[in-house]
Write an enzyme that holds these catalytic residues in place. Structure first.
Site, PDB file in Angstrom:
ATOM      1  CD  GLU A   1      -2.801   1.024   2.509  1.00 18.80           C
ATOM      2  OE1 GLU A   1      -3.203   2.074   3.032  1.00 18.80           O
ATOM      3  OE2 GLU A   1      -3.092  -0.103   2.937  1.00 18.80           O
ATOM      4  CG  ASP A   2       1.671   2.829   3.244  1.00 13.19           C
ATOM      5  OD1 ASP A   2       0.667   3.221   2.622  1.00 13.19           O
ATOM      6  OD2 ASP A   2       1.657   2.562   4.459  1.00 13.19           O
TER       7      ASP A   2
END
Length: 745
Positions: free
Chosen positions: A92-93
């Site tokens: 996600e990051d």
């Protein structure tokens, strides 16, 4: 304030990893390969998050390390969960992809990490949908594939809530609302009670800080009572257990702040009237075959000395809860005149009570060679998959339906052959029929309940024996949806009705397009979504059916878009105020209940200053309340931060949240409400109105009273200046002779 010291941070990171590995080794017999995989995951996560910091200023890697530690120490998850916890934010990051994780760690790790990863912002959602709800649906569907997904999401959420202090106010409210909306019910359903309790405490701390601090102070002030209870009940019970040769352990607890508040709200009692503020848990070390008998023996020993409350006895050993919880529970009176709740269970039962469904699931995971039956969590996940995969409904509707199943109590029923069936409390004959087989439900005309014929809407009671009656001529109707209580029955009925209605889709579409052309409006996803919301219709199939049947006509569509005469719409009632007035068919228009606050009563962020603002009638905020703004149809409704309506909106539409504060020095009169219970007597109403109008000079908007068997229940709607004004009113009214309970609406 966090001070950055990179050398010390490197030492701290290594120390946290060492502690994590030590916890894993203490809990599991790690193989050399598992230890290497955990280390590889740690190194990969550390590199991926290098240079990234949390809002607090701490290195980001602190978070995945903490989530992994919670997974091991507080839930009991194994090495796979530790690896996934360390990696849960890298996709996600950071630039690392799922395919890279799959190559290094295998398919299962990739599936679990994907399950806990939020939907990318680039995914375009219809304007009628909620991005958060789509994320909830994705998580829940992934959970059906692998239960580790939801266990890890709960660990992740717990750590986020523990470290929420560094976030801005609107973010605190959004995350707290999400937690209340979905994660707390999930923790309850999974039996992770310690996590559920802590999440409840943390949510209350951010959404209702005044009440949290008030009750916490009352609990702290009562600490002396606990010491006295040690002498008069805890130590005598210890001597009793020792004298009878038991190996045991004792745990004591004081009821949580949130639990106290809920009981005060639900029961309408004061803090001093909470009889189970203190609890004691007796954990026996006995052979599996003797568990039930030994628990009852200890129960008998205790109640022979301390009088029990017979209405508070619960036998969750004979009939465990759906999440596997087993225990005997009773509440006894102590020599101090204080009630104490006592739970009696074995070590095995205590493990299940602490870890919930995870205990069953993890045991099966650790012993694949035993070919055990499906664990409770697997059975439950199988039941909800069909609901979540329904593509006819919006994500919001699906998540709402799913949530309804999380807190439901259950009853036990019997078939004519004596087979026991477990159904939610308040289930009907129709629910029972669908629980046995969908074909039986589709043709159900009633049932013989304990030998007596009952209709399909008969509400079943625990222990009844039910024989379903059918007819091949019977088919489901729209009315059946109001007579069914369970999701399974409702879904089966809706599926049948939906299949019947699909033939009307084209005709309904043509009628809608014709209406929209007449109104010079586009017929697109946005306008169709607005129509569905206006009429409360869950799917397009249902909308087109109602259009084809003529239930919705041009005049109705005009009202939806504000083109028609507005008479007959915008009727609004407030909470309990609503239920009392609806009985008498009294209608009060929302516009007549407008509160005397202006655009200038609130301070908003600069970008929202052009919006009109209005205090929300669902929670009636007054100066002194912690408030939050919610963007609603071109204006900003200002709610109390603990308002249920606001929390649901924040949980599903984070982008609608606006920071709001009261403008100091502004004197405005705002509507609020109080509910009270009193002993009926002559002059009660006179005393009530004298204090409100003469003594406090407040303007009443409406008052309603209902007296039944000597007890009066009433609601007063009135204008107050601020929270202190309202609290002083409540204090003065409490002094009236006969008033038993009074609270703010």
């Amino acid at each position: 304030m966090y001070v950055i010291d990179e050398k010390q941070e490197a030492i701290d990171i290594q120390a946290k990893y060492d502690a994590l590995l030590a916890s894993c080794k203490a809990m599991f017999n790690l193989t050399e390969e598992q230890e290497k995989d955990i280390y590889r995951a740690f190194v990969l996560a550390q590199k991926a998050h290098a240079g990234t910091r949390r809002k607090s200023g701490e290195p980001y890697i602190f978070h995945p390390l903490a989530v992994a530690q919670i997974a091991v120490s507080e839930v009991g998850l194994g090495p796979i969960a530790v690896i996934c916890a360390l990696l849960h934010d890298v996709v996600e990051d950071t630039d690392i992809s799922l395919d890279e994780l799959r190559t290094i760690f295998g398919d299962r790790v990739a599936v679990i990490v994907d399950g806990v990863t939020k939907i990318d912002d680039a995914i375009l959602l219809q304007q009628t949908d909620s991005k958060q709800a789509e994320n909830y649906r994705k998580i829940l569907l992934s959970m059906c594939d692998d239960a580790y997904v939801i266990f890890l999401k709960l660990c992740d959420r717990l750590h986020n809530m523990r470290t929420l202090g560094s976030m801005k106010d609107t973010k605190k409210l959004a995350i707290s609302s999400e937690t209340q909306y979905l994660y707390i019910p999930l923790a309850h359903r999974l039996g992770l009670y310690s996590i559920k309790t802590e999440l409840e405490e943390l949510v209350m701390r951010y959404t209702n800080p005044e009440k949290y601090n008030e009750i916490a102070a009352l609990i702290n002030a009562s600490s002396g009572i606990k010491e006295k209870l040690d002498d008069c009940i805890y130590r005598p019970i210890e001597k009793m257990l020792i004298a009878n040769g038991y190996n045991y352990s004792l745990k004591t607890r004081v009821k949580s702040v949130y639990s106290c508040w809920k009981k005060m709200e639900r029961k309408g009692v004061k803090f001093e009237e909470i009889y189970d503020l203190y609890a004691m848990r007796i954990i026996l070390d006995v052979p599996p075959a003797a568990e039930k008998s030994e628990c009852f023996k200890v129960y008998s020993l205790i109640t022979s000395v301390f009088p029990p409350d017979p209405t508070r006895f619960r036998d969750w050993i004979t009939t465990p809860k759906t999440n596997g919880y087993e225990s005997l529970q009773t509440t006894v009176m102590t020599p101090l005149g204080q009630w104490v709740e006592i739970q009696i269970r074995t070590r095995r039962m205590d493990l299940i009570a602490e870890k919930g469904m995870a205990a069953h699931f993890l045991y099966k995971e650790a012993h694949p060679e035993e070919h055990l039956e499906s664990s409770p969590v697997e059975i439950w996940l199988q039941q909800i998959r069909s609901t979540l995969e329904n593509t006819e409904k919006s994500a919001l509707d699906l998540v709402e339906e799913f949530k309804e199943t999380l807190y439901t109590k259950e009853i036990y029923l019997f078939t004519p052959k004596g087979e026991m069936k477990k159904l939610p409390a308040h289930s009907t004959v129709l629910d029972f029929a669908f629980a046995i087989h969908s074909k039986l439900g589709l043709h159900c005309i009633g049932a013989k309940v304990n030998g007596k014929v009952q209709p399909i809407n008969y509400t079943l009671r625990a222990g009844e024996q039910v024989q379903v009656l059918t007819s091949p001529k019977i088919r489901p109707t729209e009315e059946w949806l109001t007579q069914a209580r369970t999701t399974r029955a409702k879904e089966s009925i809706k599926d049948y009705l939906r299949s019947e209605r699909k033939g009307y889709r084209e005709e309904g579409q043509q009628r809608l397009e014709s209406f929209m052309n007449q109104l010079h409006l586009d017929c697109n996803a946005t306008t169709i979504g607005q129509i569905k919301r206006f009429f409360g219709i869950p799917s397009e199939t249902d909308l087109y059916f109602q259009l084809a049947m003529g239930t919705i006509g041009l005049h109705d569509i005009e009202h939806c878009f504000g083109r028609g005469n507005d008479d007959g719409h915008n009727v609004y009632f407030m909470g309990d105020f609503n239920s009392l007035f609806v009985k008498n068919s009294t209608s009060i228009r929302h516009k007549n209940l407008q509160q005397q606050a202006t655009q200038h009563s609130f301070l908003l962020d600069e970008e929202y200053e052009k919006y009109a603002t209005q205090p929300a009638p669902c929670c009636n905020p007054v100066p002194g309340d912690h408030v939050v703004g919610i963007v609603d149809d071109g204006k900003i409704m200002v709610h109390r931060t603990n308002c249920r309506v606001a929390m649901n909106e924040m949980a599903n539409h984070e982008n609608h949240i606006v920071r709001a504060r009261w403008r100091t020095g502004e004197r405005v009169s705002l509507m609020s409400g109080i509910a009270f219970t009193a002993i009926d007597r002559q002059g009660l109403l006179t005393d009530l109105t004298r204090i409100i109008t003469d003594q406090m000079n407040l303007n009443m908007r409406a008052i309603t009273l209902e007296a039944v068997e000597g007890i009066v229940r009433g609601i007063v709607m009135l204008y107050v200046l601020d929270l202190d004004n309202l609290n002083n009113l409540i204090k003065n009214l409490e002094a009236i002779d006969g008033i038993q309970e009074i609270r703010r609406l």
